[in-house]
Write an enzyme that holds these catalytic residues in place. Structure first.
Site, PDB file in Angstrom:
ATOM      1  N   GLU A  39       0.811  -1.226   0.000  1.00  0.00           N
ATOM      2  CA  GLU A  39       0.000   0.000   0.000  1.00  0.00           C
ATOM      3  C   GLU A  39       0.842   1.273   0.000  1.00  0.00           C
ATOM      4  O   GLU A  39       1.916   1.307   0.577  1.00  0.00           O
ATOM      5  CB  GLU A  39      -0.819   0.033   1.292  1.00  0.00           C
ATOM      6  CG  GLU A  39      -2.056  -0.770   1.210  1.00  0.00           C
ATOM      7  CD  GLU A  39      -2.658  -0.992   2.587  1.00  0.00           C
ATOM      8  OE1 GLU A  39      -2.974   0.015   3.247  1.00  0.00           O
ATOM      9  OE2 GLU A  39      -2.817  -2.150   2.975  1.00  0.00           O
TER      10      GLU A  39
ATOM     11  N   CYS B 246       3.073   8.321   1.652  1.00  0.00           N
ATOM     12  CA  CYS B 246       3.457   7.393   2.712  1.00  0.00           C
ATOM     13  C   CYS B 246       3.747   6.046   2.060  1.00  0.00           C
ATOM     14  O   CYS B 246       2.856   5.442   1.465  1.00  0.00           O
ATOM     15  CB  CYS B 246       2.317   7.292   3.721  1.00  0.00           C
ATOM     16  SG  CYS B 246       2.594   6.059   5.003  1.00  0.00           S
TER      17      CYS B 246
ATOM     18  N   CYS C 125       5.160  -7.439   8.066  1.00  0.00           N
ATOM     19  CA  CYS C 125       6.102  -6.940   9.070  1.00  0.00           C
ATOM     20  C   CYS C 125       6.258  -8.005  10.135  1.00  0.00           C
ATOM     21  O   CYS C 125       5.317  -8.748  10.413  1.00  0.00           O
ATOM     22  CB  CYS C 125       5.550  -5.657   9.698  1.00  0.00           C
ATOM     23  SG  CYS C 125       6.665  -4.889  10.886  1.00  0.00           S
TER      24      CYS C 125
ATOM     25  N   CYS D 251       3.723  -5.568  16.677  1.00  0.00           N
ATOM     26  CA  CYS D 251       3.050  -4.576  17.539  1.00  0.00           C
ATOM     27  C   CYS D 251       1.556  -4.923  17.649  1.00  0.00           C
ATOM     28  O   CYS D 251       0.903  -5.216  16.632  1.00  0.00           O
ATOM     29  CB  CYS D 251       3.236  -3.168  16.985  1.00  0.00           C
ATOM     30  SG  CYS D 251       4.962  -2.662  16.897  1.00  0.00           S
TER      31      CYS D 251
ATOM     32  N   CYS E 132      -1.209  -3.035  15.395  1.00  0.00           N
ATOM     33  CA  CYS E 132      -0.925  -2.717  13.989  1.00  0.00           C
ATOM     34  C   CYS E 132      -1.397  -3.804  13.023  1.00  0.00           C
ATOM     35  O   CYS E 132      -1.095  -4.988  13.213  1.00  0.00           O
ATOM     36  CB  CYS E 132       0.572  -2.487  13.837  1.00  0.00           C
ATOM     37  SG  CYS E 132       1.047  -2.042  12.158  1.00  0.00           S
TER      38      CYS E 132
ATOM     39  N   SER F   7      10.177   6.304   9.901  1.00  0.00           N
ATOM     40  CA  SER F   7       9.627   5.919  11.194  1.00  0.00           C
ATOM     41  C   SER F   7      10.062   4.508  11.556  1.00  0.00           C
ATOM     42  O   SER F   7       9.981   3.596  10.740  1.00  0.00           O
ATOM     43  CB  SER F   7       8.098   6.000  11.121  1.00  0.00           C
ATOM     44  OG  SER F   7       7.517   5.588  12.331  1.00  0.00           O
TER      45      SER F   7
ATOM     46  N   LEU G 289       7.272   5.314  19.980  1.00  0.00           N
ATOM     47  CA  LEU G 289       7.539   5.031  21.395  1.00  0.00           C
ATOM     48  C   LEU G 289       6.321   4.342  22.027  1.00  0.00           C
ATOM     49  O   LEU G 289       6.426   3.250  22.572  1.00  0.00           O
ATOM     50  CB  LEU G 289       7.890   6.343  22.108  1.00  0.00           C
ATOM     51  CG  LEU G 289       8.466   6.225  23.503  1.00  0.00           C
ATOM     52  CD1 LEU G 289       9.727   5.377  23.529  1.00  0.00           C
ATOM     53  CD2 LEU G 289       8.781   7.621  24.077  1.00  0.00           C
ATOM     54  N   HIS G 290       5.195   4.966  21.981  1.00  0.00           N
ATOM     55  CA  HIS G 290       3.907   4.401  22.399  1.00  0.00           C
ATOM     56  C   HIS G 290       3.796   4.043  23.882  1.00  0.00           C
ATOM     57  O   HIS G 290       2.719   3.642  24.321  1.00  0.00           O
ATOM     58  CB  HIS G 290       3.523   3.176  21.558  1.00  0.00           C
ATOM     59  CG  HIS G 290       3.452   3.446  20.076  1.00  0.00           C
ATOM     60  ND1 HIS G 290       3.000   4.623  19.552  1.00  0.00           N
ATOM     61  CD2 HIS G 290       3.777   2.666  19.019  1.00  0.00           C
ATOM     62  CE1 HIS G 290       3.054   4.573  18.224  1.00  0.00           C
ATOM     63  NE2 HIS G 290       3.533   3.408  17.876  1.00  0.00           N
TER      64      HIS G 290
ATOM     65  N   CYS H 220      -2.377   2.411   7.207  1.00  0.00           N
ATOM     66  CA  CYS H 220      -1.711   1.419   6.364  1.00  0.00           C
ATOM     67  C   CYS H 220      -1.837  -0.001   6.873  1.00  0.00           C
ATOM     68  O   CYS H 220      -1.926  -0.248   8.047  1.00  0.00           O
ATOM     69  CB  CYS H 220      -0.255   1.800   6.212  1.00  0.00           C
ATOM     70  SG  CYS H 220       0.014   2.392   4.560  1.00  0.00           S
TER      71      CYS H 220
HETATM   72  N1  SAH Z   1       7.543   0.146  11.415  1.00  0.00           N
HETATM   73  C1  SAH Z   1       7.543   1.579  11.498  1.00  0.00           C
HETATM   74  C2  SAH Z   1       6.540   2.232  10.566  1.00  0.00           C
HETATM   75  C3  SAH Z   1       5.176   1.744  10.843  1.00  0.00           C
HETATM   76  S1  SAH Z   1       3.707   2.615  10.728  1.00  0.00           S
HETATM   77  C4  SAH Z   1       7.272   1.995  12.924  1.00  0.00           C
HETATM   78  O1  SAH Z   1       6.970   1.155  13.753  1.00  0.00           O
HETATM   79  O2  SAH Z   1       7.410   3.167  13.227  1.00  0.00           O
HETATM   80  C5  SAH Z   1       3.840   4.238  11.242  1.00  0.00           C
HETATM   81  C6  SAH Z   1       3.225   4.550  12.604  1.00  0.00           C
HETATM   82  O3  SAH Z   1       1.850   4.148  12.728  1.00  0.00           O
HETATM   83  C7  SAH Z   1       3.977   3.879  13.736  1.00  0.00           C
HETATM   84  O4  SAH Z   1       4.169   4.819  14.762  1.00  0.00           O
HETATM   85  C8  SAH Z   1       3.012   2.819  14.169  1.00  0.00           C
HETATM   86  O5  SAH Z   1       3.281   2.404  15.481  1.00  0.00           O
HETATM   87  C9  SAH Z   1       1.676   3.514  13.983  1.00  0.00           C
HETATM   88  N2  SAH Z   1       0.520   2.634  13.947  1.00  0.00           N
HETATM   89  C10 SAH Z   1       0.438   1.361  13.514  1.00  0.00           C
HETATM   90  N3  SAH Z   1      -0.811   0.883  13.655  1.00  0.00           N
HETATM   91  C11 SAH Z   1      -1.548   1.884  14.177  1.00  0.00           C
HETATM   92  C12 SAH Z   1      -2.917   2.010  14.555  1.00  0.00           C
HETATM   93  N4  SAH Z   1      -3.765   0.994  14.420  1.00  0.00           N
HETATM   94  N5  SAH Z   1      -3.329   3.192  15.047  1.00  0.00           N
HETATM   95  C13 SAH Z   1      -2.452   4.228  15.186  1.00  0.00           C
HETATM   96  N6  SAH Z   1      -1.173   4.170  14.867  1.00  0.00           N
HETATM   97  C14 SAH Z   1      -0.700   3.013  14.369  1.00  0.00           C
END
Ligand code: SAH
Length: 352
Positions: free
Chosen positions: A94, A107, A114, A118, A121, A193, A217-218, A335
């Site tokens: 995508e 993007c 992946c 996480c 995600c 990212s 970071l989250h 995404c």
């Molecule tokens: N692998 C990279 C890029 C991934 S996506 C990373 O982890 O940073 C880009 C951002 O979207 C990341 O911060 C990821 O944690 C966040 N993300 C993924 N799924 C999400 C969701 N369902 N809601 C909000 N943010 C999300």
């Protein structure tokens, strides 16, 4: 057995030069071939000013592939445009174009799937299938721009995949997209990212690129982060923050932190205070992302009042904070979701 053909569009300018020099061609031919490779060609036959024998010789060893649009969705609300591309081996990735006042941002995805796992995600649900080549990442920028007619000024590597888990191809992509002979997009217009792969951050730092590094970071502590990001179990928050400091010292570029707000998981006042303590004095920016709900996951977005309270704590502590605006809400633009839908459809077709 015939050797598998190689991806010529992923070669750097100096590599194209050496391939052509090895074939006994003069330097100007390499320049001509490289120029064609940065354009929208479908095959070696399109290289009009290159002698037929040389085109055929290159075609024996290399392939040229152009991604095909499998699906395209345009948001009726804000013009966000989302593509699902078919790759050479039938996999799909995508790409999303987001329209801002200051220009259009694309993007891009860096892997098919992946393996970071996480919890919130969609991209990670089926695991990682493979890395994308540099040209597969570059084509997302070039062909989204061509198909949509929207000139692209900024790139975010925030699509499917973990870019630093595909380090070499991603670096190659950055060089190609930055090349004045190609799309010529400046490093300062590119964000990458990562979920926080510390070795990758250190390697990137050594290249001293002027791109913006965003770290997902989250959570400000290991107990919370371990629950939602398996990567944290091998490298905790403290080591990650040390690595970020090192990155800043080497590059002079401030890191931006992403923080997806998840109801009851990482959005309490105590979490906000810990986050503020962690980032105080770093000058870093925090981007709060209201969680996009993924069908397969029980996690929910934070309540608006909790998001506001969280933000207020950060602001009181002098932390630079913004909330990410939700774009393309009518086309599920976050995404991983479109590819996931296609995977599900494919598997139900197989069942029938
Ligand atoms: N692998 C990279 C890029 C991934 S996506 C990373 O982890 O940073 C880009 C951002 O979207 C990341 O911060 C990821 O944690 C966040 N993300 C993924 N799924 C999400 C969701 N369902 N809601 C909000 N943010 C999300």
């Amino acid at each position: 057995m015939q050797a598998e053909k190689k991806d010529i569009k992923s070669l750097l300018p100096e590599e194209v030069s050496s391939v052509l020099a090895d074939l006994g061609e003069p330097a100007f031919r390499a320049k001509q071939v490289y120029k064609w490779l940065r354009g929208p060609i479908g095959s070696f036959e399109d290289m009009k000013n290159i002698p037929k024998a040389l085109r055929e010789r290159l075609g024996e060893e290399y392939y040229i592939y152009t991604p095909r649009v499998l699906r395209k969705q345009v948001s009726g609300l804000d013009g966000t445009t989302k593509y699902l591309w078919e790759l050479r081996d039938g996999n799909a990735v995508e790409t999303v174009i987001m329209r801002y006042k200051h220009g259009n941002t694309v993007c891009v995805s860096s892997q098919v799937g992946c393996r970071m796992g996480c919890a919130f995600c969609a991209s990670t649900i089926g695991g990682k299938v493979r890395n994308l080549t540099a040209s597969e990442i570059l084509d997302q920028v070039m062909y989204s721009e061509r198909d949509s007619g929207l000139p692209i000024s900024n790139i975010v590597m925030m699509g499917i995949g973990e870019p630093l888990d595909n380090y070499d191809n991603v670096l190659r992509f950055l060089r190609l997209v930055n090349d004045p002979e190609g799309m010529n997009i400046g490093m300062r217009h590119i964000s990458l990212s990562t979920c926080g792969l510390t070795d990758g951050i250190d390697r990137l730092g050594e290249n001293d690129l002027q791109l913006t590094l965003s770290v997902s970071l989250h959570a400000p502590d290991d107990v919370t982060r371990n629950k939602i990001m398996p990567v944290n179990r091998s490298c905790g928050v403290e080591k990650l923050m040390d690595t970020c400091r090192r990155y800043f010292d080497r590059t002079g570029r401030r890191i931006s932190f992403e923080y997806a707000m998840i109801d009851g998981v990482n959005d309490s006042r105590a979490h906000a205070q810990r986050l503020a303590a962690l980032l105080r004095g770093t000058g870093s920016h925090v981007n709060l992302i209201p969680l996009n709900q993924v069908e397969e996951s029980p996690l929910k977005p934070s309540k608006p009042e909790n998001l506001r309270a969280f933000m207020a704590v950060l602001e009181e502590n002098g932390i630079n904070v913004t909330v990410r605006r939700k774009l393309g809400p009518d086309i599920s633009a976050s995404c991983g979701q479109l590819r996931r839908k296609r995977e599900l459809e494919k598997s139900s077709e197989n069942v029938e």
